[in-house]
Design a protein around this motif. Structure first.
Motif, mmCIF file in Angstrom:
data_model
loop_
_atom_site.group_PDB
_atom_site.id
_atom_site.type_symbol
_atom_site.label_atom_id
_atom_site.label_comp_id
_atom_site.label_asym_id
_atom_site.label_seq_id
_atom_site.Cartn_x
_atom_site.Cartn_y
_atom_site.Cartn_z
ATOM 1 N N GLU A 150 0.854 -1.187 0.000
ATOM 2 C CA GLU A 150 0.000 0.000 0.000
ATOM 3 C C GLU A 150 0.888 1.235 0.000
ATOM 4 O O GLU A 150 1.859 1.308 0.751
ATOM 5 C CB GLU A 150 -0.885 0.055 1.242
ATOM 6 C CG GLU A 150 -2.042 -0.879 1.216
ATOM 7 C CD GLU A 150 -3.019 -0.612 2.353
ATOM 8 O OE1 GLU A 150 -4.166 -1.017 2.212
ATOM 9 O OE2 GLU A 150 -2.621 -0.016 3.374
ATOM 10 N N ILE A 151 0.534 2.189 -0.836
ATOM 11 C CA ILE A 151 1.276 3.444 -0.936
ATOM 12 C C ILE A 151 0.420 4.544 -0.330
ATOM 13 O O ILE A 151 -0.721 4.745 -0.745
ATOM 14 C CB ILE A 151 1.608 3.748 -2.407
ATOM 15 C CG1 ILE A 151 2.520 2.652 -2.959
ATOM 16 C CG2 ILE A 151 2.236 5.129 -2.541
ATOM 17 C CD1 ILE A 151 2.735 2.699 -4.448
ATOM 18 N N TRP A 152 0.983 5.247 0.659
ATOM 19 C CA TRP A 152 0.277 6.315 1.380
ATOM 20 C C TRP A 152 0.902 7.663 1.015
ATOM 21 O O TRP A 152 2.091 7.897 1.256
ATOM 22 C CB TRP A 152 0.384 6.091 2.889
ATOM 23 C CG TRP A 152 -0.373 4.893 3.383
ATOM 24 C CD1 TRP A 152 -0.164 3.583 3.057
ATOM 25 C CD2 TRP A 152 -1.466 4.899 4.306
ATOM 26 N NE1 TRP A 152 -1.061 2.774 3.728
ATOM 27 C CE2 TRP A 152 -1.863 3.570 4.500
ATOM 28 C CE3 TRP A 152 -2.133 5.914 5.001
ATOM 29 C CZ2 TRP A 152 -2.902 3.210 5.343
ATOM 30 C CZ3 TRP A 152 -3.163 5.553 5.848
ATOM 31 C CH2 TRP A 152 -3.545 4.222 6.007
ATOM 32 N N ILE A 153 0.084 8.545 0.432
ATOM 33 C CA ILE A 153 0.548 9.864 0.008
ATOM 34 C C ILE A 153 -0.158 10.916 0.878
ATOM 35 O O ILE A 153 -1.395 10.959 0.933
ATOM 36 C CB ILE A 153 0.198 10.124 -1.479
ATOM 37 C CG1 ILE A 153 0.749 9.009 -2.372
ATOM 38 C CG2 ILE A 153 0.693 11.510 -1.917
ATOM 39 C CD1 ILE A 153 2.244 8.858 -2.404
ATOM 40 N N PRO A 154 0.607 11.784 1.586
ATOM 41 C CA PRO A 154 -0.018 12.803 2.425
ATOM 42 C C PRO A 154 -0.678 13.874 1.555
ATOM 43 O O PRO A 154 -0.081 14.362 0.597
ATOM 44 C CB PRO A 154 1.150 13.382 3.221
ATOM 45 C CG PRO A 154 2.322 13.194 2.312
ATOM 46 C CD PRO A 154 2.058 11.907 1.565
ATOM 47 N N ILE A 155 -1.912 14.193 1.871
ATOM 48 C CA ILE A 155 -2.656 15.161 1.058
ATOM 49 C C ILE A 155 -3.330 16.207 1.935
ATOM 50 O O ILE A 155 -3.501 16.031 3.138
ATOM 51 C CB ILE A 155 -3.718 14.457 0.174
ATOM 52 C CG1 ILE A 155 -4.659 13.615 1.057
ATOM 53 C CG2 ILE A 155 -3.058 13.617 -0.901
ATOM 54 C CD1 ILE A 155 -5.830 12.991 0.311
ATOM 55 N N LYS A 156 -3.682 17.304 1.285
ATOM 56 C CA LYS A 156 -4.508 18.348 1.907
ATOM 57 C C LYS A 156 -5.352 18.958 0.795
ATOM 58 O O LYS A 156 -5.043 18.794 -0.397
ATOM 59 C CB LYS A 156 -3.664 19.392 2.623
ATOM 60 C CG LYS A 156 -2.703 20.150 1.725
ATOM 61 C CD LYS A 156 -1.854 21.095 2.550
ATOM 62 C CE LYS A 156 -0.827 21.811 1.688
ATOM 63 N NZ LYS A 156 0.051 22.670 2.471
#
Length: 159
Positions: A150-156
């Motif tokens: 799983e690839i987790w990309i920080p977003i806003k």
């Protein structure tokens, strides 16, 4: 490829890191150093492995594959009471993440990342946030298993 949006709670990690760039990729060197010593981490929460990138603030404003960042190999822990020699601590702050399941062999990971950054993010209501990016590899992780990372990309929000 669909993303699920998750609110991550803060995570405490123990591991090793190296400074590298996308051009000078030292991932193999880092994991070769970490894997034989990972059993020294006595307070791990589970057997999941975390491959993280900690980018300088604004790294993605003007992308340059030669710019350096920190690459981590780590495990999540319950506390920092015991830190093995030659390892360090890292906190992943809580926040919003877009989560993707990489499909295909590890050698084709660049295709997944290219999709995320050049197609999914621009078309979404989000932009990259300045927090660690990471991949979670479960105990069932197999380098060429099409569903084990799983690839987790920080977003806003873009607003």
């Amino acid at each position: 490829m669909d993303a699920r949006i998750e609110i991550l709670t803060e995570k405490k990690l123990i591991g090793k890191h190296i400074t590298m760039s996308f051009v000078e990729n030292k991932t193999f060197q880092l994991w070769s150093s970490f894997m034989p010593e990972r059993k020294e981490i006595k307070n791990s929460i589970d057997s999941n492995l975390y491959s993280l990138e900690v980018f300088p603030i604004g790294y993605f404003d003007h992308f340059d594959a030669k710019k350096t960042f920190e690459k981590w190999a780590a495990m999540e822990v319950s506390d920092y009471n015991e830190i093995p020699a030659d390892m360090e601590t890292l906190i992943i702050p809580g926040g919003l993440y877009a989560v993707f399941v990489h499909k295909g062999p590890a050698t084709e990971g660049d295709k997944t990342y290219r999709f995320i950054y050049t197609e999914w993010l621009p078309a979404s209501e989000f932009k990259v946030d300045d927090r660690p990016h990471f991949a979670v590899m479960s105990e069932n992780y197999q380098r060429d298993n099409p569903n084990s990372e799983e690839i987790w990309i920080p977003i806003k929000n873009k607003v």
